[in-house]
Motif scaffolding. Structure first.
Motif, PDB file in Angstrom:
ATOM      1  N   LYS A 159     -12.544  14.885  -3.480  1.00  0.00           N
ATOM      2  CA  LYS A 159     -12.038  13.563  -3.831  1.00  0.00           C
ATOM      3  C   LYS A 159     -12.828  12.964  -4.983  1.00  0.00           C
TER       4      LYS A 159
ATOM      5  N   TYR B  58      -7.419   2.626   5.781  1.00  0.00           N
ATOM      6  CA  TYR B  58      -7.776   1.202   5.671  1.00  0.00           C
ATOM      7  C   TYR B  58      -7.930   0.548   7.042  1.00  0.00           C
TER       8      TYR B  58
ATOM      9  N   ARG C 149      -5.052   2.167  -2.694  1.00  0.00           N
ATOM     10  CA  ARG C 149      -5.200   3.614  -2.877  1.00  0.00           C
ATOM     11  C   ARG C 149      -6.648   3.937  -3.259  1.00  0.00           C
TER      12      ARG C 149
ATOM     13  N   TYR D 158       0.823  -1.211   0.000  1.00  0.00           N
ATOM     14  CA  TYR D 158       0.000   0.000   0.000  1.00  0.00           C
ATOM     15  C   TYR D 158       0.855   1.258   0.000  1.00  0.00           C
TER      16      TYR D 158
ATOM     17  N   ALA E 265       1.846   6.868  -6.663  1.00  0.00           N
ATOM     18  CA  ALA E 265       0.734   7.715  -7.109  1.00  0.00           C
ATOM     19  C   ALA E 265       1.071   9.187  -6.902  1.00  0.00           C
TER      20      ALA E 265
ATOM     21  N   THR F   5      -8.730   3.779   0.045  1.00  0.00           N
ATOM     22  CA  THR F   5      -8.496   4.805   1.075  1.00  0.00           C
ATOM     23  C   THR F   5      -8.897   6.180   0.544  1.00  0.00           C
ATOM     24  N   GLU F   6      -8.764   6.401  -0.763  1.00  0.00           N
ATOM     25  CA  GLU F   6      -9.227   7.667  -1.329  1.00  0.00           C
ATOM     26  C   GLU F   6     -10.739   7.766  -1.241  1.00  0.00           C
TER      27      GLU F   6
ATOM     28  N   ASP G 287       2.470   1.859  -3.286  1.00  0.00           N
ATOM     29  CA  ASP G 287       1.472   2.295  -4.256  1.00  0.00           C
ATOM     30  C   ASP G 287       1.166   3.788  -4.086  1.00  0.00           C
ATOM     31  N   MET G 288       1.044   4.202  -2.824  1.00  0.00           N
ATOM     32  CA  MET G 288       0.707   5.600  -2.553  1.00  0.00           C
ATOM     33  C   MET G 288       1.846   6.529  -2.977  1.00  0.00           C
TER      34      MET G 288
END
Lengths: 323, 716
Positions: free
Chosen positions: A266, B574, B565, A171, A178, B568-569, A174-175
């Motif tokens: 978001k 999580y 992602r 995770y 991104a 959580t976005e 990945d973040m």
């Protein structure tokens, strides 16, 4: 002689298959610069390799069938004409267990033919059901072994000394990835408007786009004609959290969690929020039917700059004070 | 030589189970069809007018229970009662027990049909029935066990056939699963809390749930296949060795695979990995059954074209092969990240249920009915029509669901280059699927119509025939004691002559996986790191949680944010295992028809939003397919069970202070008034709203997943 010819054919096919599949794999991998690129690329290669392999196996099979049929035809013709078979054809008669048969029996399948079934009848009789003593299909045994080895490697990689990432490490990576991608994508983009730089858009086409966004996201609470409902009326001059493009933009973006207004940052891009805010302001004073009573203070659209400054410096307080 | 004995097989009990099976199949599939149409036309939930009994949430467990336990369950007993007698050359141990078994099983089903729409549910998938029914099921299982092992003991065959190995493993494993899953503490006639909480409850649940599939839907049906397929094809079983290896490997490995239902969840990684690797190792043992079935047909394939019985069986075994390959693939983390919580899972289970269980049951019924009624099948043509309707039904069901699952997963995960979710509004990912849901409903309808044709055909077959209730047979008597074993015989013959040893070894083998996974999770504190700010639910929240369970919200809403992602976005931080320690039962769910709710709390939406949303979901979310929960606004809040609930939870380990049960009701009422006050501030001014169920539900929803936010705030 003949076998040389077949070998040559096989080599040609191999190279054709290989190059074709690697091209397919390349084509598929090229645009895969998206977040899942690495994985997709690996998967594409794996798929490409499997595909190439299958193709070669299929081709080899076709060659063998062809070879067999060729022999059959020659044999039948020879029999019909009462002619002796040419030597090189006769030599092609399948011997008992040639190399391929041996390989097949060892690694693929090895059933006793139905005609010789009686040899392997175990003489079990369960309400008339008999059982044969065929050996385990070799491909099945191999499959089982491969899955067990795969499992051992998997456990080692993730848990006993390998470098497999845990779910939470995955995770984090990945973040971070991104974050970098967003920074690149956003550099200098029109989507970077924020509550300080936002301007009212009046182009009819853009306002129409804003209307579409409004209808699917906002109308549920603010009404189809902006007349208000669960949320306040948006067509009057009264604003709870400040009017004008900058305040409206900000209210949409960060929301008013205490009162049920969703923070849309978001969900909607900044440019979309700008469009929908512009659409809303284009409807000022339309007086729709069933309008909700005014809430908040009357907003005087003075020179926008000072108002924007207050919002910028004291974000949360503005709304509360104006109430 | 021993003397020849005369005896009679009991066909009546077989017929009873068979009829129950196909009658319940119609009920179970009809409920499934209603659910399929609910998703297209939410009005069909009938809840807008305040009738709470037929919502998707309450009927979904009825559908799964009816199909698994009523349709397939009776199918299992039909197959076992027919084949066991003949394979052992004896009548069932006791006719009386047979009929007690039959009727008490039907009572269990009727109780399910009553309790589930009424909202009495434990919410553990496939174990939803309340504790008194659990006790009854245990009783039925004991009766079945005595009857089966009694029959095995008085057998006239010295050795037991592979079908019976599977029956034995089925019996013992289902017993173990059912008992452990039913560890619960009752607080009222139908209410109870699970012994395990949170992540441990989740592990126990999917150890149970996965193996309900394994040992209720698979192993008994493999046993049935091993009897009826060679019978129908009149061919010998392909490989005795394959039977042995795949049987033992299957029962040993299957039990480990449960955690693949919890990949990327708060379950510790090591347990997840075990779930993955054992699922992959399961491919070969599962396929062993398919191979032995299909290869048994060698030399009979020409008949498959003509004989509907074989046709059904071949498709059944092929569907089994497909589903047991797909299952392990779905257990690989990277694929599971896409498939999980989507309709992909729904497609997968229906290939198994409709293809494997459905088609095998009807194959057996088409073979059995003419034999027991001493006639021929009423109409082969009709059976062929059934076959094609069923096959098309499966295709029209599965393909749109695969498509839907893939579509939804891709939409959930899609980001704009600027880093916002393209489909930030969850609803967009739902409305996108509705056309696919419509095609699925068509597929379901085709399958259902096929089944109706099949049932009609069986009734007509019965009508033209003459039922043979007691079938005469004869066999030599068997000497008492274990079968003789001579050197040179295949080693496995030894245990085939000793069924009780077989029971013992099966029990040991199926226990290993569960013990290795569950014991450390249940007793090692390090496995579930504590979070100081996580507190038990208040009495009102607890009441709201029980309402959430009653309405079956878990059928469509998960409470488990995965470390992606895209999640959580969308939802927030999580999930951590320590957050769930007071969740009895856990409510992580397995399907997201609606969004995840774990981070729904903390005023993400206002109380009035929830109020309006429950009254009419489309008022806040246009296009929503969620049913209305208007009844919650009208029904009085019942707090009378709170003292008993608090007491039960404290016994299980929730740290409510001593004597808190006496304050619980007042505490709940006070919090209800606060919710009502907030609602009033937001223009919801219903009289007496503080006494309605809605306030409890709102209180619970606003609490969800907020405890670690408290911690974050405290740190600042």
């Amino acid at each position: 002689m003949k076998s040389l010819k077949y070998l040559l054919t096989l080599v040609v096919m191999l190279s054709v298959a290989g190059s074709a599949w690697s091209q397919v794999a390349d084509a598929a991998a090229a645009p895969a610069a998206d977040p899942t690129g690495e994985f997709a690329r690996i998967m594409t290669w794996v798929l490409g390799a499997i595909g190439a392999l299958l193709f070669i196996v299929a081709m080899a099979y076709v060659v063998r069938v062809n070879q067999f049929l060729y022999k059959r035809v020659l044999t039948l013709e020879a029999q019909r004409n009462g002619v002796n078979l040419p030597d090189d054809v006769a030599s092609l008669q399948p011997k008992e267990d040639d190399f391929w048969t041996k390989m097949r029996k060892k690694y693929w399948e090895n059933p006793v033919p139905i005609e010789r079934e009686a040899d392997i009848d175990l003489h079990h009789d369960y309400d008339g059901i008999r059982e044969l003593d065929n050996s385990l299909p070799p491909w099945w045994v191999n499959l089982f072994i491969v899955t067990i080895i795969w499992s051992a490697i998997y456990m080692f990689y993730y848990h006993f000394g390998g470098s497999g990432p845990s779910s939470s490490e995955e995770y984090k990576m990945d973040m971070e990835k991104a974050k970098k991608e967003i920074a690149i994508a956003s550099a200098g983009s029109a989507n970077m408007v924020d509550e300080n730089s936002v301007t009212l858009l009046t182009d009819a086409a853009v306002v129409a786009q804003g209307e579409t966004i409004y209808t699917s996201n906002c109308a549920a609470c603010h009404g189809q004609a902006l007349e208000g409902g669960i949320g306040p009326n948006l067509t009057d001059q009264n604003w709870i959290h400040g009017g004008g493009i900058k305040n409206v933009f900000k209210t949409i973006k960060v929301g008013v969690p205490d009162k049920g207004m969703v923070a849309w940052e978001k969900t909607l891009r900044a440019s979309d929020i700008q469009k929908v805010a512009s659409f809303i302001l284009s409807k000022q004073g339309t007086n729709p039917p069933n309008a909700k009573a005014p809430q908040g203070d009357i907003w005087k659209d003075e020179a926008a700059a000072p108002a924007a400054d207050t919002t910028a410096t004291k974000p949360a307080a503005t709304g509360a004070e104006s109430k | 030589m021993s003397r020849i004995e005369q005896f009679q097989y009991d066909n009546k009990i077989v017929r009873a189970f068979g009829m129950a099976s196909f009658i319940w199949s119609l009920v179970g599939m009809l409920v499934g069809l209603i659910l399929a149409f609910d998703l297209i036309f939410p009005q069909l939930n009938l809840s807008e007018s305040g009738i709470p009994y037929f919502t998707f949430g309450r009927l979904r467990p009825l559908h799964t229970n009816a199909v698994i336990f009523a349709f397939v369950g009776n199918g299992i007993f039909m197959g076992i009662y027919y084949s066991l007698q003949r394979l052992l050359k004896t009548r069932m141990f006791s006719d009386k027990l047979s009929w007690i078994h039959f009727w008490s099983w039907q009572v269990v089903i009727l109780l399910a049909a009553y309790t589930l729409p009424m909202g009495f549910t434990t919410s553990s998938e496939y174990a939803e029935l309340p504790w008194p029914v659990d006790l009854l099921i245990t009783l039925v299982w004991v009766v079945f066990g005595i009857n089966m092992f009694g029959t095995i003991i008085k057998r006239r065959e010295s050795h037991i056939y592979v079908a019976i190995w599977f029956y034995i493993a089925t019996w013992v494993t289902v017993a173990v699963l059912h008992i452990v899953r039913s560890f619960e503490l009752p607080y009222s006639l139908f209410g109870s809390y699970t012994l395990f909480s949170g992540v441990q409850d989740a592990l126990v649940q999917w150890w149970y749930g996965h193996n309900a599939v394994a040992f209720f839907l698979t192993t008994p049906y493999l046993g049935i296949m091993y009897y009826f397929m060679p019978k129908a094809a009149n061919r010998p079983v392909y490989s005795y060795k394959l039977s042995i290896i795949h049987f033992w490997a299957l029962i040993f490995i299957y039990i480990w695979a449960g955690p693949h239902h919890l990949l990327y969840s708060s379950l510790p990684d090591w347990v997840q990995s075990l779930g993955t690797v054992f699922s992959i190792m399961l491919i070969a043992p599962s396929w062993g059954g398919m191979l032995n079935g299909l290869l048994t047909l060698r030399g009979a394939w020409d008949r498959v074209r003509q004989d509907p019985v074989l046709k059904f069986m071949v498709v059944a075994v092929s569907a089994y092969g497909m589903a047991t390959f797909e299952g392990p693939m779905l257990s690989v983390k990277s694929i599971n990240a896409i498939s999980h919580f989507t309709d992909w899972t729904i497609a997968h289970v229906h290939v198994g249920a409709l293809g494997w269980n459905g088609f095998l049951t009807f194959g057996v019924l088409y073979w059995l009915w003419p034999r027991m009624y001493r006639t021929t099948l009423y109409s082969v043509k009709m059976a062929n029509i059934h076959f094609w309707l069923g096959s098309l039904g499966i295709a029209f069901y599965a393909i749109p669901m695969y498509w839907a699952g893939w579509t939804q997963a891709m939409m959930w995960k899609e980001f704009t280059p600027e880093g916002t979710l393209v489909w930030g509004n969850f609803l967009d990912t739902v409305t996108q699927l509705i056309p696919l849901y419509a095609i699925r409903a068509l597929g379901g309808t085709l399958f259902f119509v096929g089944t109706v044709v099949g049932v009609y055909n069986l009734f007509k077959t019965a009508a033209q025939g003459n039922f043979l209730a007691n079938e005469a047979a004869e066999a030599p008597a068997r000497e008492i004691g274990p079968a003789t074993f001579t050197k040179g015989e295949y080693w496995h013959r030894w245990i085939e002559g000793r069924p009780m040893q077989m029971l013992l070894w099966s029990t040991l083998l199926i226990s290993v996986g569960g013990i290795v996974q569950i014991i450390p999770m249940a007793f090692m504190e390090s496995q579930v790191p504590k979070i100081a700010s996580v507190k038990p639910y208040t009495p009102l929240e607890l009441t709201g949680r029980d309402l959430y369970i009653r309405e079956g919200c878990v059928g469509c809403h998960s409470q488990q944010v995965r470390p992606f992602r895209s999640e959580t976005e969308r939802y927030g931080e999580y999930s951590k295992s320590g957050e769930y320690i007071y969740d009895r039962p856990f409510l992580w769910g397995s399907k997201r028809t609606g969004p995840d709710l774990w981070r729904e709390g903390g005023n993400k939406r206002t109380d009035s939003w929830h109020y309006n949303h429950m009254l009419d979901p489309t008022s806040t979310s246009p296009g929503s397919i969620m049913p209305s929960y208007a009844a919650l606004l009208e029904t009085d809040l019942d707090l009378s069970e709170l003292p008993a609930k608090i007491g039960a939870l404290r016994t299980l380990g929730t740290p409510y202070p001593e004597g808190f049960e006496n304050e619980a009701i007042a505490n709940a009422q006070a919090q209800a008034r606060e919710v009502a006050k907030r609602l009033a501030e937001q223009d919801i001014k219903d009289q007496g709203i503080e006494n309605k169920e809605i306030v409890a539900l709102i209180a619970y929803l606003q609490r969800l997943g907020t405890d670690i936010k408290v911690e974050a705030a405290a740190k600042k």
